[in-house]
Design a protein around this motif. Structure first.
Motif, short mmCIF file in Angstrom:
data_model
loop_
_atom_site.label_atom_id
_atom_site.label_comp_id
_atom_site.label_asym_id
_atom_site.label_seq_id
_atom_site.Cartn_x
_atom_site.Cartn_y
_atom_site.Cartn_z
N MET A 133 0.85 -1.17 0.00
CA MET A 133 0.00 0.00 0.00
C MET A 133 0.90 1.23 0.00
SD MET A 133 -2.86 0.94 2.81
CE MET A 133 -2.92 2.63 3.31
N ARG A 134 0.63 2.12 -0.87
CA ARG A 134 1.42 3.35 -0.95
C ARG A 134 1.07 4.28 0.22
NH1 ARG A 134 -0.31 3.77 -6.86
NH2 ARG A 134 1.20 2.41 -7.86
N LYS A 135 2.09 4.90 0.77
CA LYS A 135 1.88 5.82 1.89
C LYS A 135 1.00 7.00 1.49
CE LYS A 135 6.17 4.86 4.29
NZ LYS A 135 7.44 5.44 4.76
N ALA A 136 1.07 7.40 0.23
CA ALA A 136 0.27 8.54 -0.24
C ALA A 136 -1.23 8.27 -0.11
CB ALA A 136 0.62 8.86 -1.68
N LEU A 137 -1.63 7.00 -0.12
CA LEU A 137 -3.04 6.67 0.02
C LEU A 137 -3.57 6.99 1.41
CD1 LEU A 137 -3.28 3.28 -1.88
CD2 LEU A 137 -4.15 5.49 -2.62
N LEU A 138 -2.70 7.03 2.40
CA LEU A 138 -3.13 7.30 3.77
C LEU A 138 -3.82 8.66 3.88
CD1 LEU A 138 -0.10 5.92 5.78
CD2 LEU A 138 -2.34 4.85 5.48
N ASP A 139 -3.39 9.63 3.08
CA ASP A 139 -3.99 10.96 3.11
C ASP A 139 -5.43 10.95 2.61
OD1 ASP A 139 -1.66 12.03 4.10
OD2 ASP A 139 -0.90 12.57 2.11
N LYS A 140 -5.79 9.95 1.83
CA LYS A 140 -7.12 9.87 1.25
C LYS A 140 -8.04 8.92 2.01
CE LYS A 140 -5.38 10.75 -3.42
NZ LYS A 140 -4.56 11.79 -2.99
N MET A 141 -7.50 8.18 2.95
CA MET A 141 -8.29 7.18 3.67
C MET A 141 -8.90 7.74 4.95
SD MET A 141 -5.99 3.81 3.13
CE MET A 141 -7.31 2.68 3.51
N CYS A 142 -10.06 7.20 5.30
CA CYS A 142 -10.71 7.55 6.55
C CYS A 142 -11.45 6.31 7.04
CB CYS A 142 -11.67 8.72 6.36
SG CYS A 142 -13.07 8.35 5.29
N CYS A 143 -11.95 6.38 8.24
CA CYS A 143 -12.72 5.27 8.79
C CYS A 143 -13.99 5.09 7.95
CB CYS A 143 -13.11 5.56 10.24
SG CYS A 143 -14.16 4.27 10.97
N PRO A 144 -14.25 3.89 7.46
CA PRO A 144 -15.44 3.69 6.63
C PRO A 144 -16.75 3.79 7.40
CG PRO A 144 -14.32 1.60 7.00
CD PRO A 144 -13.45 2.67 7.60
N PHE A 145 -16.67 3.81 8.73
CA PHE A 145 -17.89 3.85 9.55
C PHE A 145 -18.27 5.26 9.96
CE2 PHE A 145 -16.07 -0.32 9.86
CZ PHE A 145 -17.16 -1.12 9.59
N ASP A 146 -17.28 6.06 10.40
CA ASP A 146 -17.62 7.40 10.88
C ASP A 146 -16.84 8.52 10.18
OD1 ASP A 146 -15.08 7.35 12.04
OD2 ASP A 146 -15.85 6.81 14.00
N LYS A 147 -16.04 8.15 9.21
CA LYS A 147 -15.30 9.09 8.34
C LYS A 147 -14.23 9.91 9.06
CE LYS A 147 -18.05 7.76 5.10
NZ LYS A 147 -18.00 6.34 4.95
N HIS A 148 -13.80 9.50 10.25
CA HIS A 148 -12.72 10.19 10.94
C HIS A 148 -11.36 9.76 10.37
CE1 HIS A 148 -15.80 11.15 13.94
NE2 HIS A 148 -14.99 12.15 14.25
N ASP A 149 -10.35 10.61 10.58
CA ASP A 149 -8.99 10.27 10.16
C ASP A 149 -8.50 9.07 10.95
OD1 ASP A 149 -8.86 12.34 8.33
OD2 ASP A 149 -7.94 13.74 9.75
N LEU A 150 -7.63 8.29 10.34
CA LEU A 150 -7.09 7.09 10.97
C LEU A 150 -5.68 7.33 11.48
CD1 LEU A 150 -8.25 4.56 8.24
CD2 LEU A 150 -9.25 4.86 10.51
N GLN A 151 -5.35 6.75 12.62
CA GLN A 151 -3.99 6.74 13.13
C GLN A 151 -3.33 5.49 12.57
OE1 GLN A 151 -4.62 6.65 17.33
NE2 GLN A 151 -5.06 8.83 17.46
N VAL A 152 -2.12 5.62 12.05
CA VAL A 152 -1.46 4.49 11.39
C VAL A 152 -0.16 4.15 12.09
CG1 VAL A 152 -0.49 3.66 9.21
CG2 VAL A 152 -2.45 5.20 9.19
N THR A 153 0.04 2.85 12.32
CA THR A 153 1.30 2.33 12.82
C THR A 153 1.84 1.39 11.76
OG1 THR A 153 0.55 2.44 15.11
CG2 THR A 153 2.43 1.00 14.65
N ILE A 154 3.01 1.71 11.22
CA ILE A 154 3.63 0.89 10.18
C ILE A 154 4.50 -0.16 10.87
CG2 ILE A 154 5.19 0.85 8.21
CD1 ILE A 154 4.24 3.77 7.66
N ILE A 155 4.25 -1.43 10.57
CA ILE A 155 5.02 -2.53 11.13
C ILE A 155 6.21 -2.84 10.23
CG2 ILE A 155 4.96 -4.93 11.92
CD1 ILE A 155 2.95 -3.33 13.52
N SER A 156 5.96 -2.95 8.92
CA SER A 156 7.06 -3.21 7.99
C SER A 156 6.78 -2.55 6.64
CB SER A 156 7.29 -4.71 7.81
OG SER A 156 6.21 -5.31 7.13
N GLU A 157 7.85 -2.24 5.95
CA GLU A 157 7.77 -1.64 4.62
C GLU A 157 8.64 -2.44 3.66
OE1 GLU A 157 8.28 2.70 4.39
OE2 GLU A 157 8.40 2.64 6.58
#
Length: 94
Positions: free
Chosen positions: A1-25
């Motif tokens: 998954m490209r990191k740039a997609l994170l700016d466009k993603m939100c919670c599908p249930f309430d549309k809030h921004d998501l906190q992301v923890t990257i485990i591996s790249e």
């Protein structure tokens, strides 16, 4: 998954921004990680570069458990929408 997609993603249930923890790249892309909605407390793993964001009623959390355990996390038995760090009482998603 490209990191740039994170700016466009939100919670599908309430549309809030998501906190992301990257485990591996791999090659500058997220291979494993976890996204958390701070409002509704739902978590969404990223497995093999694919964010798992299916609706609750279709989600098979038992299939996610081996990957979560590999990351040192386990589903909270009292609330399956939360997870905890193994060997601690800390619940992620509070």
């Amino acid at each position: 998954m490209r990191k740039a997609l994170l700016d466009k993603m939100c919670c599908p249930f309430d549309k809030h921004d998501l906190q992301v923890t990257i485990i591996s790249e791999i090659d500058e892309e997220i291979h494993e990680g976890i996204m958390l909605c701070p409002d509704c407390q739902r978590y969404f793993p990223i497995i093999y570069g694919i964010p798992i964001m299916t609706p609750d009623e279709y989600r098979q959390k038992g299939l996610e458990a081996p990957v979560m355990e590999k990351w040192g996390l386990s589903v909270d038995p009292h609330n399956p929408d939360r997870f905890r760090l193994e060997n601690t009482q800390k619940v992620i998603g509070d």
